[in-house]
Scaffold this motif. Structure first.
Motif, PDB file in Angstrom:
ATOM      1  N   SER A 234      39.477  55.553  72.488  1.00 12.79           N
ATOM      2  CA  SER A 234      39.723  56.160  71.186  1.00 12.79           C
ATOM      3  C   SER A 234      38.834  55.545  70.104  1.00 12.79           C
ATOM      4  N   VAL A 235      38.482  54.273  70.233  1.00 14.46           N
ATOM      5  CA  VAL A 235      37.607  53.634  69.256  1.00 14.46           C
ATOM      6  C   VAL A 235      36.216  54.260  69.321  1.00 14.46           C
ATOM      7  N   THR A 236      35.772  54.593  70.496  1.00 12.91           N
ATOM      8  CA  THR A 236      34.465  55.227  70.655  1.00 12.91           C
ATOM      9  C   THR A 236      34.455  56.597  69.977  1.00 12.91           C
ATOM     10  N   VAL A 237      35.508  57.351  70.153  1.00 12.81           N
ATOM     11  CA  VAL A 237      35.593  58.672  69.527  1.00 12.81           C
ATOM     12  C   VAL A 237      35.608  58.529  68.005  1.00 12.81           C
ATOM     13  N   GLU A 238      36.368  57.567  67.496  1.00 10.08           N
ATOM     14  CA  GLU A 238      36.404  57.352  66.052  1.00 10.08           C
ATOM     15  C   GLU A 238      35.025  56.958  65.522  1.00 10.08           C
ATOM     16  N   ALA A 239      34.327  56.100  66.244  1.00 11.68           N
ATOM     17  CA  ALA A 239      32.987  55.685  65.823  1.00 11.68           C
ATOM     18  C   ALA A 239      32.018  56.862  65.823  1.00 11.68           C
ATOM     19  N   VAL A 240      32.121  57.713  66.834  1.00  6.04           N
ATOM     20  CA  VAL A 240      31.244  58.883  66.908  1.00  6.04           C
ATOM     21  C   VAL A 240      31.531  59.841  65.754  1.00  6.04           C
ATOM     22  N   LEU A 241      32.779  59.956  65.364  1.00  8.17           N
ATOM     23  CA  LEU A 241      33.129  60.851  64.273  1.00  8.17           C
ATOM     24  C   LEU A 241      32.784  60.270  62.902  1.00  8.17           C
ATOM     25  N   LEU A 242      32.882  58.958  62.745  1.00  6.38           N
ATOM     26  CA  LEU A 242      32.627  58.337  61.450  1.00  6.38           C
ATOM     27  C   LEU A 242      31.158  57.990  61.216  1.00  6.38           C
ATOM     28  N   ALA A 243      30.389  57.771  62.259  1.00  6.29           N
ATOM     29  CA  ALA A 243      28.992  57.353  62.100  1.00  6.29           C
ATOM     30  C   ALA A 243      28.167  58.350  61.278  1.00  6.29           C
ATOM     31  N   PRO A 244      28.230  59.650  61.528  1.00  7.32           N
ATOM     32  CA  PRO A 244      27.447  60.577  60.692  1.00  7.32           C
ATOM     33  C   PRO A 244      27.843  60.536  59.224  1.00  7.32           C
ATOM     34  N   MET A 245      29.121  60.338  58.955  1.00 10.68           N
ATOM     35  CA  MET A 245      29.574  60.250  57.561  1.00 10.68           C
ATOM     36  C   MET A 245      28.989  59.014  56.886  1.00 10.68           C
ATOM     37  N   LEU A 246      28.976  57.903  57.587  1.00  5.13           N
ATOM     38  CA  LEU A 246      28.418  56.682  57.019  1.00  5.13           C
ATOM     39  C   LEU A 246      26.909  56.804  56.809  1.00  5.13           C
ATOM     40  N   VAL A 247      26.218  57.448  57.729  1.00  3.11           N
ATOM     41  CA  VAL A 247      24.777  57.648  57.582  1.00  3.11           C
ATOM     42  C   VAL A 247      24.498  58.555  56.380  1.00  3.11           C
ATOM     43  N   MET A 248      25.284  59.611  56.213  1.00  2.00           N
ATOM     44  CA  MET A 248      25.093  60.496  55.055  1.00  2.00           C
ATOM     45  C   MET A 248      25.342  59.754  53.748  1.00  2.00           C
ATOM     46  N   LEU A 249      26.330  58.877  53.717  1.00  2.00           N
ATOM     47  CA  LEU A 249      26.607  58.083  52.530  1.00  2.00           C
ATOM     48  C   LEU A 249      25.431  57.161  52.206  1.00  2.00           C
ATOM     49  N   LEU A 250      24.868  56.528  53.216  1.00  2.65           N
ATOM     50  CA  LEU A 250      23.719  55.650  53.005  1.00  2.65           C
ATOM     51  C   LEU A 250      22.496  56.431  52.522  1.00  2.65           C
ATOM     52  N   VAL A 251      22.263  57.596  53.066  1.00  2.25           N
ATOM     53  CA  VAL A 251      21.144  58.431  52.618  1.00  2.25           C
ATOM     54  C   VAL A 251      21.362  58.866  51.175  1.00  2.25           C
ATOM     55  N   PHE A 252      22.561  59.248  50.846  1.00  2.00           N
ATOM     56  CA  PHE A 252      22.896  59.642  49.477  1.00  2.00           C
ATOM     57  C   PHE A 252      22.622  58.498  48.504  1.00  2.00           C
ATOM     58  N   LEU A 253      23.048  57.298  48.843  1.00  2.00           N
ATOM     59  CA  LEU A 253      22.795  56.129  47.993  1.00  2.00           C
ATOM     60  C   LEU A 253      21.300  55.837  47.884  1.00  2.00           C
ATOM     61  N   ALA A 254      20.573  55.990  48.964  1.00  7.10           N
ATOM     62  CA  ALA A 254      19.126  55.756  48.932  1.00  7.10           C
ATOM     63  C   ALA A 254      18.435  56.755  48.004  1.00  7.10           C
ATOM     64  N   VAL A 255      18.867  57.995  48.028  1.00  7.53           N
ATOM     65  CA  VAL A 255      18.277  59.009  47.152  1.00  7.53           C
ATOM     66  C   VAL A 255      18.554  58.676  45.688  1.00  7.53           C
ATOM     67  N   VAL A 256      19.773  58.275  45.389  1.00  3.85           N
ATOM     68  CA  VAL A 256      20.133  57.929  44.013  1.00  3.85           C
ATOM     69  C   VAL A 256      19.313  56.738  43.521  1.00  3.85           C
ATOM     70  N   VAL A 257      19.196  55.709  44.334  1.00  2.00           N
ATOM     71  CA  VAL A 257      18.426  54.519  43.949  1.00  2.00           C
ATOM     72  C   VAL A 257      16.952  54.879  43.786  1.00  2.00           C
ATOM     73  N   HIS A 258      16.421  55.674  44.697  1.00  2.00           N
ATOM     74  CA  HIS A 258      15.016  56.064  44.607  1.00  2.00           C
ATOM     75  C   HIS A 258      14.738  56.851  43.335  1.00  2.00           C
ATOM     76  N   ARG A 259      15.619  57.766  42.981  1.00  2.00           N
ATOM     77  CA  ARG A 259      15.423  58.552  41.753  1.00  2.00           C
ATOM     78  C   ARG A 259      15.416  57.658  40.525  1.00  2.00           C
ATOM     79  N   GLY A 260      16.285  56.667  40.496  1.00  2.00           N
ATOM     80  CA  GLY A 260      16.326  55.751  39.354  1.00  2.00           C
ATOM     81  C   GLY A 260      15.070  54.905  39.247  1.00  2.00           C
ATOM     82  N   VAL A 261      14.616  54.382  40.360  1.00  2.00           N
ATOM     83  CA  VAL A 261      13.404  53.557  40.364  1.00  2.00           C
ATOM     84  C   VAL A 261      12.193  54.411  40.009  1.00  2.00           C
ATOM     85  N   ASP A 262      12.122  55.608  40.549  1.00  2.17           N
ATOM     86  CA  ASP A 262      11.006  56.500  40.265  1.00  2.17           C
ATOM     87  C   ASP A 262      10.959  56.863  38.784  1.00  2.17           C
ATOM     88  N   ALA A 263      12.102  57.150  38.181  1.00  7.70           N
ATOM     89  CA  ALA A 263      12.151  57.479  36.756  1.00  7.70           C
ATOM     90  C   ALA A 263      11.696  56.292  35.918  1.00  7.70           C
TER      91      ALA A 263
END
Length: 157
Positions: free
Chosen positions: A23-52
């Motif tokens: 069950s831990v493996t299934v939970e990790a498989v389900l949560l990993a894409p959400m965590l990756v999307m959150l990290l990408v979202f944060l990277a985009v926000v930080v990049h926009r601020g630095v670029d500006a």
């Protein structure tokens, strides 16, 4: 429900919980894409601020250089404001309002400092359409050319 039935239910629940292999493996498989999307979202926000910030610093530098090429303080302030606005527009940085402040004198070897203030709307930068604005400020200094010719006395710029 009798006491015997409740103990049987608890025992069944314990056996069911202990039999949850993987069950831990299934939970990790389900949560990993959400965590990756959150990290990408944060990277985009930080990049926009630095670029500006970098684009605003460049606009301030261009405005300071344009101001040092002028012969009078009003002309220098106008050149700084126009140069900063056009540099920000060419860089793709959309500002609600651009304000420039000029300090220093235009005598040879003097230092002229231009401060550029810009309110950036951060809502369009994000896919979620988060409303908000951030006011950024940058300053740049340039030295007026030491060997530039002086204006004749009584001449108007």
């Amino acid at each position: 429900m009798t006491r015997h039935t409740s103990w049987a239910a608890v025992a069944w629940l314990r056996r069911w919980w202990a039999a949850e292999h993987g069950s831990v493996t299934v939970e990790a498989v389900l949560l990993a894409p959400m965590l990756v999307m959150l990290l990408v979202f944060l990277a985009v926000v930080v990049h926009r601020g630095v670029d500006a910030r970098l684009r605003l610093d460049d606009a301030a530098h261009q405005a300071a250089r344009a101001a040092t090429l002028q012969r009078s303080t009003p002309a220098a302030a106008t050149a700084a404001r126009q140069t900063a606005s056009s540099a920000l527009a060419q860089a793709g940085l959309v500002c609600r309002d651009v304000a420039t402040t000029l300090s220093g004198t235009l005598t040879p070897a003097a230092v002229v400092t231009v401060r550029v203030r810009c309110t950036v709307d951060v809502g369009p930068a994000l896919l979620l359409g988060v409303p908000g604005a951030k006011t950024l400020e940058a300053a740049a200094s340039e030295v007026v050319d030491t060997y530039r010719s002086q204006q004749p006395a009584g001449a108007t710029p």
